[in-house]
Design a protein around this motif. Structure first.
Motif, PDB file in Angstrom:
ATOM      1  N   LYS A  47       0.753  -1.147   0.125  1.00  0.00           N
ATOM      2  CA  LYS A  47      -0.052  -0.021   0.113  1.00  0.00           C
ATOM      3  C   LYS A  47       0.909   1.347  -0.041  1.00  0.00           C
ATOM      4  O   LYS A  47       2.031   1.071   0.735  1.00  0.00           O
ATOM      5  CB  LYS A  47      -0.988  -0.021   1.204  1.00  0.00           C
ATOM      6  CG  LYS A  47      -1.837  -1.111   1.299  1.00  0.00           C
ATOM      7  CD  LYS A  47      -3.019  -0.938   2.393  1.00  0.00           C
ATOM      8  CE  LYS A  47      -3.458  -2.349   2.515  1.00  0.00           C
ATOM      9  NZ  LYS A  47      -4.785  -2.071   3.164  1.00  0.00           N
ATOM     10  N   VAL A  48       0.464   2.155  -0.558  1.00  0.00           N
ATOM     11  CA  VAL A  48       0.879   3.606  -0.730  1.00  0.00           C
ATOM     12  C   VAL A  48       0.063   4.406  -0.915  1.00  0.00           C
ATOM     13  O   VAL A  48      -1.105   4.484  -1.194  1.00  0.00           O
ATOM     14  CB  VAL A  48       1.900   3.668  -1.841  1.00  0.00           C
ATOM     15  CG1 VAL A  48       1.201   3.527  -3.382  1.00  0.00           C
ATOM     16  CG2 VAL A  48       2.888   4.979  -1.733  1.00  0.00           C
ATOM     17  N   GLU A  49       0.185   5.854  -0.132  1.00  0.00           N
ATOM     18  CA  GLU A  49      -0.729   6.900   0.002  1.00  0.00           C
ATOM     19  C   GLU A  49       0.195   8.006  -0.235  1.00  0.00           C
ATOM     20  O   GLU A  49       1.005   8.431   0.002  1.00  0.00           O
ATOM     21  CB  GLU A  49      -1.366   7.064   1.181  1.00  0.00           C
ATOM     22  CG  GLU A  49      -2.372   7.953   1.400  1.00  0.00           C
ATOM     23  CD  GLU A  49      -3.248   8.331   3.102  1.00  0.00           C
ATOM     24  OE1 GLU A  49      -3.467   9.194   3.204  1.00  0.00           O
ATOM     25  OE2 GLU A  49      -3.135   7.276   3.416  1.00  0.00           O
ATOM     26  N   PHE A  50      -0.786   8.974  -1.395  1.00  0.00           N
ATOM     27  CA  PHE A  50       0.107  10.254  -1.782  1.00  0.00           C
ATOM     28  C   PHE A  50      -0.706  11.145  -2.209  1.00  0.00           C
ATOM     29  O   PHE A  50      -2.149  10.736  -2.621  1.00  0.00           O
ATOM     30  CB  PHE A  50       1.182   9.802  -2.780  1.00  0.00           C
ATOM     31  CG  PHE A  50       0.644   9.295  -3.738  1.00  0.00           C
ATOM     32  CD1 PHE A  50      -0.010   9.631  -5.153  1.00  0.00           C
ATOM     33  CD2 PHE A  50       1.131   7.693  -3.846  1.00  0.00           C
ATOM     34  CE1 PHE A  50      -0.307   8.719  -5.934  1.00  0.00           C
ATOM     35  CE2 PHE A  50       0.685   6.917  -4.856  1.00  0.00           C
ATOM     36  CZ  PHE A  50       0.010   7.367  -6.034  1.00  0.00           C
ATOM     37  N   ASP A  51      -0.636  12.348  -2.250  1.00  0.00           N
ATOM     38  CA  ASP A  51      -1.335  13.498  -2.816  1.00  0.00           C
ATOM     39  C   ASP A  51      -1.198  13.650  -4.182  1.00  0.00           C
ATOM     40  O   ASP A  51       0.286  13.595  -4.492  1.00  0.00           O
ATOM     41  CB  ASP A  51      -1.307  14.812  -2.056  1.00  0.00           C
ATOM     42  CG  ASP A  51      -2.079  14.672  -0.685  1.00  0.00           C
ATOM     43  OD1 ASP A  51      -2.735  13.797  -0.292  1.00  0.00           O
ATOM     44  OD2 ASP A  51      -1.555  15.681  -0.018  1.00  0.00           O
ATOM     45  N   VAL A  52      -2.112  13.919  -4.879  1.00  0.00           N
ATOM     46  CA  VAL A  52      -2.022  14.049  -6.480  1.00  0.00           C
ATOM     47  C   VAL A  52      -2.700  15.395  -7.008  1.00  0.00           C
ATOM     48  O   VAL A  52      -3.750  15.628  -6.396  1.00  0.00           O
ATOM     49  CB  VAL A  52      -2.885  12.694  -7.079  1.00  0.00           C
ATOM     50  CG1 VAL A  52      -2.388  12.851  -8.743  1.00  0.00           C
ATOM     51  CG2 VAL A  52      -2.319  11.515  -6.483  1.00  0.00           C
TER      52      VAL A  52
END
Length: 123
Positions: free
Chosen positions: A87-92
């Motif tokens: 899993k990875v989370e980031f703002d786009v």
């Protein structure tokens, strides 16, 4: 649909993994410019993304539109679970350019790939 409605449909279809509906929002020659996958036609990009994805959760933080332009910007958080359950989370920020019929002609994706790049390489 107007540009903002197309942008909202894009987010909904992307989150739900409805790749055919995402691709249908693009012009026949629509392209995606991604920092992770490069520049590809929309059909190829979304099929590759889908093959790498188990689930996605998208949380819209804002939709920005300037009058008298054919562009809109989407700002959202992307929680991405890859096929290998990493899993990875980031703002786009997605910059979307439209044709005169409000079909997406180009979508430029902007985000920090430092973690995602490593995880995709492990697939």
């Amino acid at each position: 649909m107007n540009k903002k409605e197309v942008a909202k449909q894009y987010i909904t279809h992307l989150e739900n993994g409805n790749i055919e509906q995402v691709i249908a929002l693009f012009t026949q020659n629509g392209i995606v410019d991604s920092p992770l996958y490069g520049i590809k036609n929309a059909n190829d990009f979304y099929r590759e993304l889908n093959s790498d994805t188990s689930t996605s959760e998208l949380y819209v933080k804002g939709i920005f539109e300037e009058d008298h332009t054919n562009s809109i910007a989407l700002y959202f958080t992307y929680k991405w679970t890859l096929k290998n359950d990493k899993k990875v989370e980031f703002d786009v920020v997605d910059i979307i350019e439209f044709d005169n019929q409000h079909k997406i002609s180009k979508l430029k994706i902007i985000y920090d790939t430092v973690t995602a790049r490593k995880l995709v390489a492990e697939l």
